[in-house]
Design a protein around this motif. Sequence first.
Motif, short mmCIF file in Angstrom:
data_model
loop_
_atom_site.label_atom_id
_atom_site.label_comp_id
_atom_site.label_asym_id
_atom_site.label_seq_id
_atom_site.Cartn_x
_atom_site.Cartn_y
_atom_site.Cartn_z
N ILE A 1 0.97 -1.30 -0.03
CA ILE A 1 -0.02 0.15 0.19
C ILE A 1 0.90 1.30 -0.01
O ILE A 1 0.57 2.04 -0.68
N LEU A 2 1.90 1.20 0.75
CA LEU A 2 2.79 2.33 0.77
C LEU A 2 3.43 2.49 -0.40
O LEU A 2 3.68 3.76 -0.72
N ILE B 1 9.03 4.87 14.19
CA ILE B 1 8.22 3.78 14.72
C ILE B 1 6.82 3.49 13.66
O ILE B 1 6.56 2.64 13.26
N ILE B 2 6.39 4.78 13.11
CA ILE B 2 5.26 4.85 12.19
C ILE B 2 5.57 4.15 10.95
O ILE B 2 4.94 3.18 10.40
N LEU B 3 6.73 4.48 10.44
CA LEU B 3 7.54 4.01 9.13
C LEU B 3 7.76 2.57 9.40
O LEU B 3 7.90 1.89 8.19
N GLY B 4 8.15 2.12 10.50
CA GLY B 4 8.70 0.91 10.73
C GLY B 4 7.64 -0.29 10.78
O GLY B 4 7.97 -1.49 10.92
N ILE C 1 14.18 2.93 4.82
CA ILE C 1 12.92 4.09 4.84
C ILE C 1 13.14 5.36 5.77
O ILE C 1 13.33 6.27 5.58
N THR C 2 13.64 4.78 7.03
CA THR C 2 13.82 5.62 8.09
C THR C 2 15.01 6.60 7.84
O THR C 2 14.88 7.75 8.22
N PHE D 1 20.00 6.04 15.46
CA PHE D 1 18.79 6.58 16.07
C PHE D 1 17.40 6.08 15.62
O PHE D 1 16.77 5.21 16.13
N VAL D 2 17.36 6.53 14.12
CA VAL D 2 16.09 6.00 13.57
C VAL D 2 16.11 4.56 13.40
O VAL D 2 14.79 3.95 13.28
N PHE D 3 16.94 3.92 13.19
CA PHE D 3 17.29 2.33 13.00
C PHE D 3 16.77 1.64 14.08
O PHE D 3 16.00 0.60 14.21
#
Length: 646
Positions: free
Chosen positions: A141-142, A461-464, A475-476, A497-499
Motif C-alpha cells: 500500500i505504501l 516507529i510509524i514508518l517501521g 525508509i527511516t 537513532f532511527v534504525f
Amino acid sequence: MKSQEVLAQFDNEARFRSFQSRMMTRLISLLAVGLALFHLITSYTGPLVTLQHRILHTGIVMVLVFLLYPGRKKSPKNKATFLDYLFTILSIVTIIYIFIDYSNIVTRVGLPNVYDTIIGLLFVLLVIEGGRRIVGNGLTILSVVFLLYAYFGPYLPTIIGHRGYSISDIVNFMYLTTEGILGTAIGVSATYIFLFILFGSFLDKTGMGQLFNDSALAIAGQSAGGPAKVSVISSGFLGSINGSAIANVVTTGSFTIPLMKRTGYSANFSGAVEAAASVGGQILPPVMGATAFIMAETLGMEYSMIALAAIIPGLLYYLGILIIVHLRAKRRGLQGMTKENLPKMSEVFKERGHLIIPLIILVYMLFGGFTPIYAAFFAILSTVVIAAFRRSTRLHFKGIIEALEYGTRSALSVAMACAMVGIIVGVATLTGFGLKMTNAILLLGNGSLFLTLFFTMLASIILGMGLPSIPTYIITSSMAAPALLQYGIEPFVSHMFVFYFGILANLTPPVALAAFAGAGIAGGEPNKTGFISLKLASAGIVVPYIFVYSPELLLQQGTPLEIGWAVITAVIGVISLGVTMEGYLFQQVNIFMRLLTLSAALTLIVPGIMTDIAGLAFLAVFLIVHWRNIKKVNSKKGEEILNPDC
C-alpha cells in the motif's frame, strides 16, 4: 506444528506452496540453487554490470515468488495457476529486455522509447504484485501511495505538492536507472544480504541453533528464572545472524516459551521476553540482521566501524531485558532449572563448538579489511569444511543443496521488500518528499533537539510498522534521519537513532508482529504481550537518546576515560530503569521510590558533570531509603518469628 502455524499467520514468507508435481518441485529447487550459486560465484569473481546484475537477481526472485506464493487465500496450495505462470514469463521478459538492449538503454538514458515504458510499467506492476504476495499489504500500500504521489503531485496541497511526473518518467526512473527499484536497496540485497542469509542457512543446517540454545542453557538455565534468561541469550545469538525477528521468535520461542511458562512466568510475559530478545538481535553485531551492510553502503563507512560502534548500545539493550527478567523472577520466587536437566558447557562445545570457527573467520575478515562479500564467501566455504569434522554436523551433498535452496527461499522476502522500498525511496528522491518530511519534523521540533528527537522517534516507529528490519532502516534513514543532521548530529548517529526505533516498531501495538508471534506460541493476548515487550525493551527506547547526547557510547569520539565513564553511567541508568519498570529490588518498590529511580535513569542519559551528579544523587537517596525499608521489614519479620503470638 503450532510454531509453523504461528509463523504462517504472522510471516507471509511461511505461506508457500508445496507442489504435488515432482517436476515443479525440482524446477523450484533448480532455480533456487542456481540463484544461490550465481551469487556465490559472482561474490568471488565479481558482479556483472550493475543494472544487469540487479535485474537478474530481482527477476529470478520474482519468478520464484510467483511460483511459490499463491496470489489469493483461495488459490491452490499445491499447484500454480495460469496467472502465476503468466507473471513468471513476464518476469523473465523484464530480465531479457535489459540484457538484450543494454547498450541502447545506456545511451538513451532519460529518453525512454515506447518499449522502455511498456516493459518498465510491467516491471513496476510485477514488483508490487510479488511484494504483496510475500511481504504483505503494508509495504504494498505504501509503495502504491508513493507512486500515486509521484503522478498526482500538481493536484496536492502546496505543503506536500510538486510539479508531477508522467507515467513514462516514473517507470523509466524505476526500471532503467539505479535510483529506483534497481537502486541501492536491491543492490545490497543482490550482494551482501543474499550471501549473509545464505551463510545463516548453512550454519542452521549444521546445527548452530542447537549450539546457541544449549550454550544459553548451560550459562543461565540454573539461575533464577533461568529459562527466560536462556531465551534472551539464545535469541540474541541467533537474531544477530537471522534477518527476521518473527522467524527468530518462532525458532527459539518454540523451545524457550514452554520452558518459561513451566517455570512460572505468565503466557504474556513469556511471549514478550522472546519477542523483545528476538527483535534486539537486529541491532547486535556481528551481522545485525544484514542491516549493517546497507548502513555501510549508504554512509560510505567501513563495516567494521559500524559493527564496533553498535556493540555497546546492543549490549545495553540486552542488559535492560535481563535486569527486568531477573527482577521478575526474584519478585515472584521463580527458580531456575535443575542441574540434572541442563547440558554441560564442556559437552556442548565438544559436540558443536567447532561451529563457532566460521563466525570467527567472518569477523576476522570483516575487521581485517576484506570486503563483506568476500568475507561471506569464505565464511560459507569454511562452514562446509569445518562442519565436516564431526559426523553430527557434517553436510553431505544433499545437505549442501538443501542449504543453498533454503538460503535462497529465506532471501526472497527481503529481496522483494528491498525492491518495493526502491519505489518509495525512488519517489522520495524524484519528488523531494524526503526534504518535505524533514522540514515537517523540524517544524514540530520548534528548535528543540529533544522534541525533534521525539518526533523523529514517532516517525520511525510509524514508518517501521509491519516491515522487516532492512526496509525499515532504508525508509527511516531516508525520511526521518535527515532532520537530525540539522542539529549537527553525525550521520551515523542519526541513522542508528532511527534504525533503533524502526526496529522497535515490531514490538509496538497495534502492528507488533514479533510480539504477536510470541503471543501466538505462548497462548497469550497479542496487545498485552506487545505492551509487556515494550516494557522489557525500555532500554532500547532510552539508549538511542543516550548515544545522541553521548556519542562516546558509539565510540565516535572521546578519550578512553570519557568512553568508560559514559558506559558506566549508561549501565547504571539502564539498571535504574529496570528497577523502575519492574518495581522491585530485594523487595517491592513503591511508586514514589520508582520516581526516584526513573529520575536517576533519565538524568544519567544527558552527559555532563551536573546531570551525572544529579543522577547519582537520586540513586543514592533511593538506595539509602530502600535499604532502611528492607531493614525495617526484616526486623519486623524477625520479631514475628520470636513472638509468634503477636
